[in-house]
Design a protein around this motif. Structure first.
Motif, mmCIF file in Angstrom:
data_model
loop_
_atom_site.group_PDB
_atom_site.id
_atom_site.type_symbol
_atom_site.label_atom_id
_atom_site.label_comp_id
_atom_site.label_asym_id
_atom_site.label_seq_id
_atom_site.Cartn_x
_atom_site.Cartn_y
_atom_site.Cartn_z
ATOM 1 N N UNK A 107 0.870 -1.342 -0.034
ATOM 2 C CA UNK A 107 -0.073 -0.045 0.102
ATOM 3 C C UNK A 107 0.816 1.243 0.047
ATOM 4 N N UNK A 108 0.189 2.206 -0.534
ATOM 5 C CA UNK A 108 0.912 3.598 -0.757
ATOM 6 C C UNK A 108 0.055 4.731 -0.585
ATOM 7 N N UNK A 109 -0.006 5.672 0.402
ATOM 8 C CA UNK A 109 -0.863 6.461 0.321
ATOM 9 C C UNK A 109 -0.057 8.098 0.702
ATOM 10 N N UNK A 110 -0.698 9.387 0.577
ATOM 11 C CA UNK A 110 -0.275 10.391 0.996
ATOM 12 C C UNK A 110 -0.795 10.928 2.278
ATOM 13 N N UNK A 111 -0.246 11.562 3.252
ATOM 14 C CA UNK A 111 -0.891 12.356 4.107
ATOM 15 C C UNK A 111 -0.627 13.789 4.082
ATOM 16 N N UNK A 112 -1.706 14.578 4.166
ATOM 17 C CA UNK A 112 -1.707 15.988 4.161
ATOM 18 C C UNK A 112 -1.786 16.861 5.158
ATOM 19 N N UNK A 113 -0.918 17.030 6.163
ATOM 20 C CA UNK A 113 -0.976 17.863 7.277
ATOM 21 C C UNK A 113 0.007 19.069 7.283
#
Ligand code: ACO
Length: 328
Positions: A107-113
């Protein structure tokens, strides 16, 4: 029952080749090297080439972290990228990075903080690791802020730069990550934002960074101290137990004020803001990589990582350093 922990076994970073000095900026907007250094501590920043995307910066930082860790990309069980300046609306920069690493399946995903992005991503990765399902995780902070700045606005364009930092995490019987705390307060969204979006094939709103500098400054100093104390308490430690503080690198005055509140001399604070400026989600892993590679951070030491940024978001991760590669 065996308790699962997370430790960092590799760090890496990348800065684009082009350097923009304060003097260079003074030929674009009405400013001076003296003003920028006095108010922010920034001397220069790196700027990505037109051909470089955020995933390219992330790739170079990740390759260096994987090299230090001594593992191949296909050994990763999860990839998380923290970014506010993705290559495109979708796919995520994490998926684009995975392909550039020549890996697939995990799995691969972005975090936007925003500027807390790396701390958010690291705390998220720690939770995945503790689930017991994962053995190796890549966490990256990568940004190209030069593309979301108004280069006519001297109040903001002098503050930011481009770059990327990465860590490789491994499941461990010993911590590693001792504690993490994350927070957000969306009621402060207006003091730091890029209020644009894509609509009907056009950009709607103003897709450039805007900020109430004074409000951001006050908020940052307040929460950076609070969240450090909160995180120490979870680990049963005290301010004096911090060997190295690595706060988000926004402004040397915010960093100095935070260190003072925590009772830490500046000799125990890692700073890169003078050379990198504010690289948002990349600032903490860039500073961490520098201090690991130059030998300042040593096994057994307590390292406090702290983020604060748009949202507003803030958080901290406390680590007992026990670096070493895959084999150690
Ligand atoms: N060069 C010269 N003069 C400038 C510049 C510049 N680049 N920018 C602003 N000025 C002027 C202003 O116009 C103002 O002039 P005036 O008095 O004639 O109106 C004067 O300098 C003072 O401006 P202030 O905004 O009061 O300056 P201050 O000392 O507050 O510093 C700064 C501004 C550096 C933005 C400060 O508020 C700050 O550091 N805030 C935190 C913001 C930050 O770090 N943001 C990063 C993103 S947020 C994050 O990462 C958490």
């Amino acid at each position: 029952m065996t308790v699962i922990h997370t430790r960092i076994i590799g760090t890496g970073s990348y800065l684009p080749e082009k350097i923009l000095s304060n003097a260079d900026l003074a030929s674009v907007v009405e400013t001076s090297d003296e003003w920028i250094q006095q108010r922010t501590g920034i001397r220069q920043r790196h700027i990505a080439a037109d051909s470089e995307m955020t995933s390219d910066l992330a790739l170079k930082a990740s390759q260096r972290a994987l090299d230090m860790a001594g593992i191949a990309p296909d050994k990763l069980d999860l990839i998380i990228v923290a970014t506010t300046t993705p290559d495109m609306v979708f796919p995520s920069t994490a998926c684009l990075l995975q392909a550039k690493l020549g890996a697939k399946g995990m799995p691969a995903f972005d975090v936007q903080a925003v500027c807390s992005g790396f701390v958010y991503a690291l705390a998220t990765a720690d939770q995945f690791m503790r689930s017991g399902q994962y053995e190796h995780i890549l966490v990256v902070g990568a940004e190209i802020y030069s593309r979301i700045l108004d280069w006519q606005d001297r109040g903001t364009c002098v503050l930011f730069g481009d770059g990327a930092g990465a860590v490789v995490l491994k499941r461990s019987a010993e911590p590693g990550i001792l504690a993490a705390c994350l927070h957000a307060d969306g009621s402060h969204a207006g003091i730091l934002s890029v209020p644009g979006s894509v609509s009907g094939g056009k950009v709607s709103g103003r897709p450039l960074l805007q900020m109430d500098g004074t409000a951001v400054f006050k908020f940052a100093v307040k929460v950076l101290e609070e969240v450090a104390v909160e995180t120490l308490a979870i680990a049963g430690l005290h301010k004096s137990d911090i060997n190295w503080l690595i706060p988000h690198q926004a402004n040397i005055r915010i960093i100095q004020a935070t260190a003072k509140k925590l009772g830490l001399p500046m000799e125990r604070v890692i700073t890169t803001v003078d050379r990198h400026a504010n690289t948002s989600a990349a600032s903490v892993p860039l500073a961490l990589d520098e201090a690991v590679r130059d030998g300042r951070i040593q096994p057994g030491q307590h390292v406090m990582l702290e983020g604060v940024g748009g949202g507003f978001t803030w958080g901290a991760v406390l680590i007992k350093w026990q670096a070493g590669s895959e084999d150690s």
